[in-house]
Design a protein around this motif. Structure first.
Motif, PDB file in Angstrom:
ATOM      1  N   ALA A   1      -8.310  -5.664  -7.347  1.00 22.87           N
ATOM      2  CA  ALA A   1      -7.627  -6.163  -6.150  1.00 22.87           C
ATOM      3  C   ALA A   1      -6.193  -5.652  -6.162  1.00 22.87           C
ATOM      4  CB  ALA A   1      -7.643  -7.685  -6.111  1.00 22.87           C
ATOM      5  N   PRO A   2      -5.641  -5.313  -5.009  1.00 18.08           N
ATOM      6  CA  PRO A   2      -4.258  -4.821  -4.962  1.00 18.08           C
ATOM      7  C   PRO A   2      -3.260  -5.933  -5.259  1.00 18.08           C
ATOM      8  CG  PRO A   2      -5.110  -5.135  -2.750  1.00 18.08           C
ATOM      9  CD  PRO A   2      -6.260  -5.372  -3.675  1.00 18.08           C
ATOM     10  N   ALA A   3      -2.164  -5.553  -5.878  1.00 17.71           N
ATOM     11  CA  ALA A   3      -1.111  -6.526  -6.205  1.00 17.71           C
ATOM     12  C   ALA A   3      -0.178  -6.659  -5.003  1.00 17.71           C
ATOM     13  CB  ALA A   3      -0.345  -6.081  -7.442  1.00 17.71           C
ATOM     14  N   ILE A   4      -0.556  -7.516  -4.075  1.00 16.47           N
ATOM     15  CA  ILE A   4       0.222  -7.733  -2.853  1.00 16.47           C
ATOM     16  C   ILE A   4       0.849  -9.130  -2.913  1.00 16.47           C
ATOM     17  CG2 ILE A   4       0.145  -7.907  -0.336  1.00 16.47           C
ATOM     18  CD1 ILE A   4      -2.313  -6.092  -0.416  1.00 16.47           C
ATOM     19  N   PRO A   5       2.161  -9.221  -2.861  1.00 12.64           N
ATOM     20  CA  PRO A   5       2.802 -10.551  -2.892  1.00 12.64           C
ATOM     21  C   PRO A   5       2.289 -11.430  -1.755  1.00 12.64           C
ATOM     22  CG  PRO A   5       4.437  -8.801  -3.140  1.00 12.64           C
ATOM     23  CD  PRO A   5       3.145  -8.127  -2.770  1.00 12.64           C
ATOM     24  N   GLY A   6       1.950 -12.660  -2.079  1.00 16.80           N
ATOM     25  CA  GLY A   6       1.535 -13.617  -1.069  1.00 16.80           C
ATOM     26  C   GLY A   6       0.092 -13.531  -0.646  1.00 16.80           C
TER      27      GLY A   6
ATOM     28  N   VAL B   1      -9.519   0.622  16.885  1.00 21.41           N
ATOM     29  CA  VAL B   1      -9.184   0.911  15.488  1.00 21.41           C
ATOM     30  C   VAL B   1      -7.819   1.588  15.418  1.00 21.41           C
ATOM     31  CG1 VAL B   1      -9.854   2.170  13.394  1.00 21.41           C
ATOM     32  CG2 VAL B   1     -11.618   1.166  14.867  1.00 21.41           C
ATOM     33  N   LYS B   2      -6.999   1.138  14.476  1.00 18.34           N
ATOM     34  CA  LYS B   2      -5.718   1.808  14.229  1.00 18.34           C
ATOM     35  C   LYS B   2      -5.547   2.039  12.737  1.00 18.34           C
ATOM     36  CE  LYS B   2      -2.780  -2.356  14.026  1.00 18.34           C
ATOM     37  NZ  LYS B   2      -1.584  -3.020  14.602  1.00 18.34           N
ATOM     38  N   LEU B   3      -4.831   3.106  12.410  1.00 21.85           N
ATOM     39  CA  LEU B   3      -4.591   3.484  11.026  1.00 21.85           C
ATOM     40  C   LEU B   3      -3.165   3.131  10.650  1.00 21.85           C
ATOM     41  CD1 LEU B   3      -5.908   5.065   8.589  1.00 21.85           C
ATOM     42  CD2 LEU B   3      -4.686   7.070   9.458  1.00 21.85           C
ATOM     43  N   ALA B   4      -3.000   2.322   9.593  1.00 27.16           N
ATOM     44  CA  ALA B   4      -1.674   1.947   9.085  1.00 27.16           C
ATOM     45  C   ALA B   4      -1.437   2.713   7.789  1.00 27.16           C
ATOM     46  CB  ALA B   4      -1.595   0.445   8.853  1.00 27.16           C
ATOM     47  N   THR B   5      -0.423   3.561   7.777  1.00 26.41           N
ATOM     48  CA  THR B   5      -0.166   4.402   6.610  1.00 26.41           C
ATOM     49  C   THR B   5       1.038   3.954   5.791  1.00 26.41           C
ATOM     50  OG1 THR B   5       1.125   5.940   7.953  1.00 26.41           O
ATOM     51  CG2 THR B   5      -1.223   6.406   7.701  1.00 26.41           C
ATOM     52  N   GLU B   6       1.820   3.002   6.318  1.00 23.80           N
ATOM     53  CA  GLU B   6       2.957   2.474   5.558  1.00 23.80           C
ATOM     54  C   GLU B   6       2.452   1.524   4.476  1.00 23.80           C
ATOM     55  OE1 GLU B   6       6.224   3.112   5.766  1.00 23.80           O
ATOM     56  OE2 GLU B   6       5.864   4.656   7.277  1.00 23.80           O
ATOM     57  N   PRO B   7       3.119   1.470   3.320  1.00 24.76           N
ATOM     58  CA  PRO B   7       2.684   0.567   2.246  1.00 24.76           C
ATOM     59  C   PRO B   7       2.726  -0.898   2.677  1.00 24.76           C
ATOM     60  CG  PRO B   7       4.276   2.179   1.429  1.00 24.76           C
ATOM     61  CD  PRO B   7       4.273   2.304   2.919  1.00 24.76           C
ATOM     62  N   ILE B   8       1.790  -1.670   2.158  1.00 30.56           N
ATOM     63  CA  ILE B   8       1.790  -3.121   2.391  1.00 30.56           C
ATOM     64  C   ILE B   8       2.811  -3.747   1.449  1.00 30.56           C
ATOM     65  CG2 ILE B   8       0.403  -5.227   2.322  1.00 30.56           C
ATOM     66  CD1 ILE B   8      -2.076  -3.391   2.671  1.00 30.56           C
ATOM     67  N   ILE B   9       3.713  -4.523   2.001  1.00 32.17           N
ATOM     68  CA  ILE B   9       4.762  -5.116   1.161  1.00 32.17           C
ATOM     69  C   ILE B   9       4.636  -6.619   1.024  1.00 32.17           C
ATOM     70  CG2 ILE B   9       6.411  -3.272   1.645  1.00 32.17           C
ATOM     71  CD1 ILE B   9       7.778  -5.199   3.637  1.00 32.17           C
ATOM     72  N   ASP B  10       3.856  -7.249   1.897  1.00 32.53           N
ATOM     73  CA  ASP B  10       3.788  -8.709   1.836  1.00 32.53           C
ATOM     74  C   ASP B  10       2.528  -9.189   2.546  1.00 32.53           C
ATOM     75  OD1 ASP B  10       4.572 -11.221   1.134  1.00 32.53           O
ATOM     76  OD2 ASP B  10       6.036 -11.460   2.743  1.00 32.53           O
ATOM     77  N   ALA B  11       2.118 -10.382   2.181  1.00 32.18           N
ATOM     78  CA  ALA B  11       1.009 -11.058   2.848  1.00 32.18           C
ATOM     79  C   ALA B  11       1.414 -12.497   3.116  1.00 32.18           C
ATOM     80  CB  ALA B  11      -0.242 -11.012   1.979  1.00 32.18           C
ATOM     81  N   GLY B  12       0.804 -13.058   4.116  1.00 32.67           N
ATOM     82  CA  GLY B  12       1.092 -14.440   4.453  1.00 32.67           C
ATOM     83  C   GLY B  12      -0.151 -15.117   4.977  1.00 32.67           C
ATOM     84  N   PRO B  13      -0.036 -16.326   5.480  1.00 30.49           N
ATOM     85  CA  PRO B  13      -1.205 -17.062   5.956  1.00 30.49           C
ATOM     86  C   PRO B  13      -1.973 -16.335   7.058  1.00 30.49           C
ATOM     87  CG  PRO B  13       0.684 -18.518   5.739  1.00 30.49           C
ATOM     88  CD  PRO B  13       1.197 -17.125   5.571  1.00 30.49           C
ATOM     89  N   ASN B  14      -1.262 -15.547   7.873  1.00 30.42           N
ATOM     90  CA  ASN B  14      -1.893 -14.971   9.060  1.00 30.42           C
ATOM     91  C   ASN B  14      -2.188 -13.476   8.965  1.00 30.42           C
ATOM     92  OD1 ASN B  14      -1.715 -17.497  10.448  1.00 30.42           O
ATOM     93  ND2 ASN B  14       0.470 -17.081  10.786  1.00 30.42           N
ATOM     94  N   GLY B  15      -1.770 -12.814   7.889  1.00 33.83           N
ATOM     95  CA  GLY B  15      -2.052 -11.390   7.795  1.00 33.83           C
ATOM     96  C   GLY B  15      -1.142 -10.659   6.837  1.00 33.83           C
TER      97      GLY B  15
END
Length: 498
Positions: free
Chosen positions: A154-159, A315-329
């Motif tokens: 699993a990726p190490a995504i804060p939150g 469909v959309k492609l997101a290429t920027e790194p994921i920096i955070d997660a929260g209750p909604n996404g």
């Protein structure tokens, strides 16, 4: 330190096999044929391994069906050139019944530890049961068939723990889950993602693909196998064997590009680029989907509909790194918030985790887990110094990137059977690889891997360990591996009575 459960005297077996996937089933069938008493310890409640666990939409094999099967039990009834996951699982269930394997399997048996008793020259295996108990068995021979694509990462995504929508890895897909009308996110663009994304895109209200690294995708050219063809294969098995041999020969040529002549991958790259251009009209999207690394550096997914799915309106492609997660996404580095109802982790597996978790202790209290941490050295992915009468299937440097791994597994099973037969013929108690032959063998693996596309292709992948060494793939053809292990050099092994 080893577990010493306070139990009744352990039940004794000739062989204990840990794991009831493809390799564990093959080992059991071969051992039974040799007249050995076998117990299979399987932590789940059914056989199948990878094909039991992976139930996500679109799951299928990326090796043609007629080669992705046991050589001793060919199947004329595959429905497609590339079999879907359910069909492969059904095939395994058929084999288990055909060869009377099920009565040898202890389900719900999660192995906690195994250790070699030098005084008795036997292995003790402790496992937990569904009711919370701890039992032990003893055996002469121990076979680890735990699989390398087994423990999801699993990726190490804060939150990420705070996300309140549906969250699952492709390897732990919850049956009945649907994307219909939902805002769906998929992290990853590897083999599993390439299969699941088209299925989710067809139903989702909106699908966001979070791409960490673009992947080279080759056309799959999948098709249905006609009933007439299946009937012809059933009447004339020689035709089916010829088809299998043709697939195998074609696949083996890929090893030349991976290992010996990386320049050959340039021609394959042209085909991949043509596939990309013909599937994606948008020039900007096409640029985002074009990898910078050499084709073959990572596993090459096959798909006829993945690239076209990324061109869908929803469909959309997101290429920027994921920096955070929260209750909604999720939130990406460009500050964009991505609201999600369902988040799918198509982030692959830790190829060494299952091996490390078994907790195997050999002679002189040698720890197999520690060996893995240090960068394990093995002999053809089967035997390890200081672990007598213990064998691995699809261990280090026994996986493949170009054809069916079942070919390697069957060769290894044959090697194990021959080693045990030679040990018994000599009247010895133990067989193990000589420690002095392994360093030269591993040096050859390292030397041959150094010039491969996996290490010179400009990418990082699960093929390589933390030090950048190839400890996953065999750097050569299957035919070469078979020649080496099917005629063992007995001088490379120790046959002893103690």
């Amino acid at each position: 330190m080893t577990i010493q459960p306070d139990l009744q005297p352990a039940v004794q077996h000739d062989m204990v096999v840990i794991g009831a996937g493809f390799s564990g089933i093959a080992m059991t069938i071969a051992a039974k044929a040799a007249g050995r008493d076998v117990l299979v310890l399987e932590k789940a409640d059914e056989i199948g391994g990878t094909w039991r666990d992976n139930r996500y939409p679109g799951v299928a094999c990326d090796v043609e069906s007629h080669l992705y099967s046991y050589s001793f039990e060919l199947n004329p009834d595959w429905s497609r050139a590339y079999a879907p996951g359910d069909e492969i699982q059904d095939y395994l269930l058929y084999v288990v019944e055909q060869y009377d394997v099920r009565r040898h399997v202890q389900f719900g048996a999660a192995v906690q530890q195994a250790w070699f008793e030098e005084q008795t020259s036997r292995w003790e295996v402790a496992y937990s049961t569904p009711d919370g108990g701890l039992e032990t068995v003893t055996c002469r021979d121990l076979v680890l068939a735990v699989g390398s694509l087994h423990v999801p990462t699993a990726p190490a995504i804060p939150g990420l723990d705070a996300f309140q929508g549906e969250l699952m890895h492709t390897a732990t897909w919850v049956p009945g889950t649907t994307a219909t009308g939902k805002r769906v996110g998929v992290i990853g663009t590897g083999a599993s993602a390439v299969q699941v994304i088209p299925e989710l895109a067809a139903d989702a209200a909106a699908l966001t693909v979070f791409q960490r690294t673009p992947t080279w995708v080759m056309p799959k050219n999948d098709h249905e196998i006609s009933e007439a063809t299946s009937e012809r294969y059933e009447r004339r098995p020689a035709l089916m064997k010829a088809r299998r041999a043709k697939i195998r020969a074609a696949n083996e040529t890929r090893a030349l590009g991976f290992v010996k002549q990386p320049a050959l991958m340039k021609a394959v790259r042209l085909r991949a680029m043509h596939h990309l251009r013909s599937s994606v009209d948008d020039e900007e999207l096409r640029a985002q989907l074009t990898p910078a690394y050499t084709l073959g550096c990572k596993r090459i997914p096959l798909s006829d509909n993945y690239l076209t799915a990324l061109s869908r309106r929803n469909v959309k492609l997101a290429t920027e790194p994921i920096i955070d997660a929260g209750p909604n996404g999720l939130v990406t580095a460009d500050g964009v918030e991505h609201p999600l109802d369902l988040l799918v982790l198509a982030t692959g597996f830790d190829p060494s985790a299952a091996w490390k978790s078994v907790n195997v202790f050999g002679a002189k209290h040698a720890s197999l887990t520690q060996r893995w941490e240090e960068g394990i050295d093995s002999y053809y992915g089967v035997t390890v110094p200081d672990f007598p009468n213990m064998f691995m299937l699809l261990g280090p440097n026994a996986e493949l990137g170009h054809t069916s791994v079942l070919l390697m597994m069957e060769a290894q099973v044959e090697l194990v059977v021959k080693l045990l037969a030679e040990r018994d013929r000599r009247g010895a108690k133990l067989v193990s690889v000589r420690p002095e032959v392994v360093p030269a063998h591993m040096a050859q693996i390292d030397e041959r891997s150094a010039d491969t596309v996996w290490q010179r292709g400009g990418c990082s992948s699960w093929y390589l360990d933390k030090g950048g060494r190839n400890r996953t793939l065999w750097p050569g053809t299957v035919a070469e591996f078979e020649r080496r292990v099917r005629n063992p050099e007995w001088v490379d092994y120790e046959f002893t009575s103690r």
